[in-house]
Design an enzyme around this catalytic site. Structure first.
Site, PDB file in Angstrom:
ATOM      1  N   ASN A   7       0.872  -1.176   0.000  1.00  0.00           N
ATOM      2  CA  ASN A   7       0.000   0.000   0.000  1.00  0.00           C
ATOM      3  C   ASN A   7       0.909   1.225   0.000  1.00  0.00           C
ATOM      4  O   ASN A   7       1.444   1.617   1.034  1.00  0.00           O
ATOM      5  CB  ASN A   7      -0.888  -0.056   1.254  1.00  0.00           C
ATOM      6  N   ARG A  99      -2.635  -2.159  -3.375  1.00  0.00           N
ATOM      7  CA  ARG A  99      -3.732  -1.200  -3.278  1.00  0.00           C
ATOM      8  C   ARG A  99      -3.483  -0.149  -4.357  1.00  0.00           C
ATOM      9  O   ARG A  99      -2.437   0.497  -4.384  1.00  0.00           O
ATOM     10  CB  ARG A  99      -3.722  -0.532  -1.911  1.00  0.00           C
ATOM     11  N   HIS A 188     -11.716   4.716  -0.561  1.00  0.00           N
ATOM     12  CA  HIS A 188     -11.831   3.863   0.633  1.00  0.00           C
ATOM     13  C   HIS A 188     -12.735   2.666   0.373  1.00  0.00           C
ATOM     14  O   HIS A 188     -13.292   2.078   1.309  1.00  0.00           O
ATOM     15  CB  HIS A 188     -12.457   4.646   1.831  1.00  0.00           C
ATOM     16  N   GLU A 394      -8.102  -3.561   5.430  1.00  0.00           N
ATOM     17  CA  GLU A 394      -7.992  -3.485   3.973  1.00  0.00           C
ATOM     18  C   GLU A 394      -6.985  -4.502   3.445  1.00  0.00           C
ATOM     19  O   GLU A 394      -7.174  -5.082   2.387  1.00  0.00           O
ATOM     20  CB  GLU A 394      -7.591  -2.065   3.561  1.00  0.00           C
TER      21      GLU A 394
END
Ligand code: ADP
Length: 413
Positions: A7, A99, A188, A394
């Site tokens: 990420n 991500r 998000h 996540e």
């Protein structure tokens, strides 16, 4: 399958390695091997590293760019020093999940990265100029370092693909949408999707029975209206600047303000953009910090009008969005709080929900206090609109999507 999850922010990297596969996903047996973050990429970087539940270690190293960072990280994970006994060599990492912030209108779900997908992520650069270039660098660096192992992109925007036109179009000349793809995308998405999944699991509901409003309140904040398990509206827009008050971002403002600030302060449009993104929100109002915890402890010590205002405006805006979404989605069964603030601050949750008895929501103070950092209901049993706190994850969803995409499982949820 050992999945490395990356990420990448503008100068930081959060990472995890999660061992999972289709069978383990079904049994909730995913195994988080290690996690951490790297800050200060481009100079003397600080690396925080944690193996399972052991104490986190802090390391430093000069890391000039993303490629050097990844190289350092993978070598460290595979070394004896890291303690990660499951990974002894680079080849023990079998897949990478990224991500990716902006998937534009193209990506409705997570995608196995090939040249075509990479090109499409590049095409979204003008929609997320600060984020997508780093995501691409991460993908290329992982390919150079780990060879041809499968890499999967999990987009912040995908979950919001179900938002209908009436909610994603802005009331500006339609050709601007056609020409420049100016519309609401929302962000998000991985977090909203994960907590919606956890909520329906906790309550034993199907996706179709899931009608909730999720509030991700961290440094960035967004709300999502989820009807029959699908996002039907969200507070962030074409960029992550719109909507709720955030740590340093203003959220909703009158768009005319941009020109007024530029003229009165003698700033360029990109300088105003930076001001609204980095100098506003909790920081801008309080003049002190973007950190909610610091604001709360400041207020405990002594009365500070601007600190109090920052917290009040933050909570008021969130409540206003809940009301708006309740009306637009025709009511909901629950509000779900997540993100650093939403998960950990009973006080902010109570302030946001204050005065919402009209909607059938009554916070149970004891449950609310007991649910700091854990998942569970925070409203009274007889509330017709329930409230929950659910820690987001996540990275777990990225690991699971990575496995499912590689194994060809359709429409992972
Ligand atoms: P990011 O959006 O960068 O992932 P986080 O989700 O970690 O950020 O959220 C960071 C925010 O959460 C900060 O404002 C921090 O002060 C706040 N926070 C974390 N723990 C608490 C707590 N116990 N009480 C209040 N706020 C908290």
């Amino acid at each position: 399958m050992n999945v490395l999850i990356l990420n990448l922010g503008s100068s930081s990297l959060k990472f995890q390695v999660i061992a999972t596969d289709l069978a383990r996903i079904k049994q909730y047996q995913d195994d988080r091997l290690c996690r951490g973050e790297v800050e200060g990429i481009g100079g003397e970087a600080i690396i925080r590293f944690k193996y399972r539940d052991q104490q986190a270690k802090t390391l430093t190293a000069p890391l000039s760019d993303i490629s050097a960072t990844l190289d350092y990280l993978v070598k460290h994970i595979a070394s004896e020093q890291s303690g990660v006994v499951e990974i002894k060599k680079t080849a023990d990492i079998q897949a990478v999940g990224h991500r990716v912030v902006h998937g534009g209108e193209m990506f409705k779900e997570s995608a196995l990265i090939d040249d075509r997908v990479l090109k499409e992520i590049e095409n979204c650069i003008d929609l997320a100029p600060l984020h997508n270039p780093n995501n691409i660098k991460g993908i290329l660096a992982a390919k150079a370092l780990l060879g041809d192992i499968p890499q999967v992109a999990v987009f912040d925007t995908s979950f919001h693909h179900s938002i209908p036109e009436q909610a994603f179009l802005y009331a500006i000349p339609y050709h601007l949408y056609r020409r420049h793809r100016i519309r609401r995308y929302g962000f998000h998405g991985t977090s909203h999707r994960y907590v919606a999944f956890r909520y329906r699991t906790l309550r034993g509901l199907t996706r179709e029975q899931t009608n909730i409003i999720t509030l991700h309140l961290g440094n960035g904040c967004s709300a999502s209206a989820i009807k029959a398990g699908r996002s039907v509206d969200t507070s962030m827009g074409m960029t992550p600047l719109e909507g709720l008050v955030m740590g340093t971002r203003c959220g909703d403002v009158d768009p005319a303000i941009v020109g007024v600030i530029a003229r009165k302060e003698g700033l360029s449009s990109s300088e105003v953009d930076a001001l609204l993104n980095t100098q506003s929100g909790l920081l801008g109002i309080s003049g002190l910090t973007n950190d909610m915890r610091e604001l709360q402890s400041e207020l405990k010590e002594h009365e500070d009008r601007r600190v109090r205002l920052a917290i009040e405006i933050f909570c008021y805006r969130a409540r206003k969005y809940i009301g708006g979404f309740l009306a637009s989605m025709g009511g909901a069964d629950a509000i779900v709080f997540t993100g650093g603030i939403g998960e950990n601050s009973p006080d902010i949750r109570a302030r946001i929900c204050a005065g919402m008895e009209w909607a059938g929501l009554r916070v149970d103070p004891a449950k609310n206090q007991a649910t700091a950092g854990r998942e569970g209901p925070i409203s009274t049993d007889d509330s017709s609109l329930q409230a929950y706190a659910i820690p987001t994850d996540e990275e777990l969803l990225i690991a699971r999507d990575t496995v499912r995409v590689i194994e060809g499982e359709p429409h992972p949820s």
